[in-house]
Design an enzyme around this catalytic site. Sequence first.
Site, PDB file in Angstrom:
ATOM      1  N   ARG A   1       0.857  -1.261  -0.013  1.00 60.91           N
ATOM      2  CA  ARG A   1       0.103  -0.014   0.025  1.00 60.91           C
ATOM      3  C   ARG A   1       0.990   1.106  -0.094  1.00 60.91           C
ATOM      4  O   ARG A   1       1.921   1.232   0.443  1.00 60.91           O
ATOM      5  CB  ARG A   1      -0.864   0.024   1.282  1.00 60.91           C
ATOM      6  CG  ARG A   1      -2.065  -0.849   1.169  1.00 60.91           C
ATOM      7  CD  ARG A   1      -3.121  -0.178   0.130  1.00 60.91           C
ATOM      8  NE  ARG A   1      -4.131  -1.119   0.211  1.00 60.91           N
ATOM      9  CZ  ARG A   1      -4.468  -2.166  -0.919  1.00 60.91           C
ATOM     10  NH1 ARG A   1      -3.640  -2.415  -1.684  1.00 60.91           N
ATOM     11  NH2 ARG A   1      -5.588  -2.801  -1.015  1.00 60.91           N
TER      12      ARG A   1
ATOM     13  N   HIS B   1      -1.099   0.140 -10.102  1.00 59.35           N
ATOM     14  CA  HIS B   1      -1.809  -0.810  -9.144  1.00 59.35           C
ATOM     15  C   HIS B   1      -2.140  -1.886  -9.959  1.00 59.35           C
ATOM     16  O   HIS B   1      -3.318  -2.379 -10.052  1.00 59.35           O
ATOM     17  CB  HIS B   1      -2.897  -0.189  -8.590  1.00 59.35           C
ATOM     18  CG  HIS B   1      -3.553  -0.834  -7.244  1.00 59.35           C
ATOM     19  ND1 HIS B   1      -3.789  -0.132  -6.117  1.00 59.35           N
ATOM     20  CD2 HIS B   1      -3.547  -2.234  -6.837  1.00 59.35           C
ATOM     21  CE1 HIS B   1      -4.257  -0.788  -5.328  1.00 59.35           C
ATOM     22  NE2 HIS B   1      -4.207  -2.163  -5.678  1.00 59.35           N
TER      23      HIS B   1
HETATM   24  P1  NAP Z   1      -2.163 -11.053   4.908  1.00 62.42           P
HETATM   25  O1  NAP Z   1      -2.364 -12.401   4.664  1.00 62.42           O
HETATM   26  O2  NAP Z   1      -3.231 -10.547   6.016  1.00 62.42           O
HETATM   27  O3  NAP Z   1      -0.706 -10.704   5.441  1.00 62.42           O
HETATM   28  C1  NAP Z   1      -0.340  -9.737   6.240  1.00 62.42           C
HETATM   29  C2  NAP Z   1       1.224  -9.968   6.645  1.00 62.42           C
HETATM   30  O4  NAP Z   1       1.590  -8.724   7.186  1.00 62.42           O
HETATM   31  C3  NAP Z   1       1.137 -11.052   7.864  1.00 62.42           C
HETATM   32  O5  NAP Z   1       2.413 -11.634   7.902  1.00 62.42           O
HETATM   33  C4  NAP Z   1       1.063 -10.252   9.166  1.00 62.42           C
HETATM   34  O6  NAP Z   1       1.602 -10.624  10.300  1.00 62.42           O
HETATM   35  C5  NAP Z   1       1.860  -9.032   8.576  1.00 62.42           C
HETATM   36  N1  NAP Z   1       1.699  -7.479   9.523  1.00 62.42           N
HETATM   37  C6  NAP Z   1       0.725  -6.986   9.524  1.00 62.42           C
HETATM   38  N2  NAP Z   1       0.674  -6.083  10.566  1.00 62.42           N
HETATM   39  C7  NAP Z   1       1.962  -6.085  10.831  1.00 62.42           C
HETATM   40  C8  NAP Z   1       2.910  -5.315  11.551  1.00 62.42           C
HETATM   41  N3  NAP Z   1       2.406  -4.247  12.520  1.00 62.42           N
HETATM   42  N4  NAP Z   1       4.099  -5.590  11.780  1.00 62.42           N
HETATM   43  C9  NAP Z   1       4.696  -6.795  11.376  1.00 62.42           C
HETATM   44  N5  NAP Z   1       3.976  -7.398  10.360  1.00 62.42           N
HETATM   45  C10 NAP Z   1       2.643  -7.215   9.970  1.00 62.42           C
HETATM   46  O7  NAP Z   1      -2.313  -9.946   3.666  1.00 62.42           O
HETATM   47  P2  NAP Z   1      -2.004 -10.288   2.278  1.00 62.42           P
HETATM   48  O8  NAP Z   1      -3.122 -11.080   1.852  1.00 62.42           O
HETATM   49  O9  NAP Z   1      -0.667 -11.011   2.104  1.00 62.42           O
HETATM   50  O10 NAP Z   1      -1.987  -9.164   1.689  1.00 62.42           O
HETATM   51  C11 NAP Z   1      -1.210  -7.984   1.958  1.00 62.42           C
HETATM   52  C12 NAP Z   1      -1.420  -6.639   1.471  1.00 62.42           C
HETATM   53  O11 NAP Z   1      -1.018  -6.767  -0.113  1.00 62.42           O
HETATM   54  C13 NAP Z   1      -2.798  -6.237   1.493  1.00 62.42           C
HETATM   55  O12 NAP Z   1      -3.175  -5.842   2.492  1.00 62.42           O
HETATM   56  C14 NAP Z   1      -3.026  -5.260   0.460  1.00 62.42           C
HETATM   57  O13 NAP Z   1      -2.587  -3.937   1.210  1.00 62.42           O
HETATM   58  C15 NAP Z   1      -1.850  -5.662  -0.619  1.00 62.42           C
HETATM   59  N6  NAP Z   1      -2.160  -5.874  -1.895  1.00 62.42           N
HETATM   60  C16 NAP Z   1      -1.733  -5.393  -3.030  1.00 62.42           C
HETATM   61  C17 NAP Z   1      -2.416  -5.804  -4.186  1.00 62.42           C
HETATM   62  C18 NAP Z   1      -2.008  -5.182  -5.653  1.00 62.42           C
HETATM   63  O14 NAP Z   1      -2.299  -5.095  -6.717  1.00 62.42           O
HETATM   64  N7  NAP Z   1      -0.659  -4.085  -5.482  1.00 62.42           N
HETATM   65  C19 NAP Z   1      -3.252  -6.890  -4.382  1.00 62.42           C
HETATM   66  C20 NAP Z   1      -3.724  -7.515  -3.269  1.00 62.42           C
HETATM   67  C21 NAP Z   1      -3.334  -7.046  -2.011  1.00 62.42           C
HETATM   68  P3  NAP Z   1       1.116 -11.935  10.920  1.00 62.42           P
HETATM   69  O15 NAP Z   1       1.481 -13.126   9.944  1.00 62.42           O
HETATM   70  O16 NAP Z   1       1.939 -12.055  12.001  1.00 62.42           O
HETATM   71  O17 NAP Z   1      -0.143 -11.739  11.058  1.00 62.42           O
END
Ligand code: NAP
Length: 309
Positions: A224, A272
């Site tokens: 993000r 994006h």
């Molecule tokens: P997810 O499964 O919820 O994983 C989030 C990861 O971030 C987890 O490992 C979590 O730790 C870690 N995290 C969250 N808060 C943290 C903190 N304060 N300190 C350290 N680590 C932290 O999410 P995801 O499905 O992988 O997606 C991640 C992000 O990618 C989305 O939220 C979105 O913003 C972005 N995204 C972008 C696109 C694009 O096209 N650019 C597409 C899809 C998603 P834990 O494992 O310990 O919970």
Amino acid sequence: MIKVQFAAGWPRWKQYEHLLSNAMMKAGLQAELSQHHDPEEADYIVYAPNRSFSDFSPYVNTRAVLSLWAGVEDIVTNQTLTQPLTRMVDSGMTEGMVEYVTGHVLRHHLGMDAHIVNPDHQWVWAPPPLARSRRVAVLGLGELGGACAKSLSDLKFNVTGWSRNPKRLRSVTCRHGQDGLRQTLAEAEILVLLLPLTAATDNLINAETLGLLPKAAVIINPGRGQLIDDAALLAALDAGRVAHATLDVFRVEPLPPDHGFWAHPQVTVTPHIASETRAETASQVIAENIRRCEAGEPLLHLVDRSAGY
Ligand code: NAP
């Protein structure tokens, strides 16, 4: 008959109308999908941020709100939302993100730009090192970050990952906590950001944390835009602390024409497109979650409202 309200905007309706109806039928659900259910009758809401839908309070009988997006920062703070919220975990989206991240990591690792744009036809013999000696850090080891870390380690990159809670991933050095972050940044020749936007991750990459990176590090951000302090990144690029930034997400999208990222020679802007929810696979995820809820089973991919993701 289960009533499913589609609140994800008109263009997505055209994409999802048939795929989602079919997926629900295949899941054995008798469901009616519409954009116009009476709020009090809607059992489920399929949601993506859109201008015409932001008040969940009339949906008093809705059992769950099912987001089509992985990132839920636009909805998680909505005070009218009291129903359980799930986020999208979609195999198609994960595949796309792995392709984007490995592609851009390989671009920088191999130094491809020097050969693709070489107007003076210079013969500079500087073969790249093997992946095993390139240190790549992935901040966020969830569905997307975890899959990217695994693929990069399968390519033999030296991968470190950072998450909120302790984690174990094969062939990936996993760290957590503030000390873990500092150590991870200090080693990151290529830094990939796949964190959700929450109060704790807002501006995480700022002047101080950028200062921890090795000289001439590369940043790839498909997470993000708000994870990065834009002005601090531009300053780090100008100072040579960061050699290149490949950015897919921004504080304001589309990225305004006068933003410094567009003009900076060491910034690659992608609009994006790192990965998107794929309607076919995502429809199956939504249908499965409705099936589970109807059967009294726990919902998949439930958002932790207090953590914000
Ligand atoms: P997810 O499964 O919820 O994983 C989030 C990861 O971030 C987890 O490992 C979590 O730790 C870690 N995290 C969250 N808060 C943290 C903190 N304060 N300190 C350290 N680590 C932290 O999410 P995801 O499905 O992988 O997606 C991640 C992000 O990618 C989305 O939220 C979105 O913003 C972005 N995204 C972008 C696109 C694009 O096209 N650019 C597409 C899809 C998603 P834990 O494992 O310990 O919970």
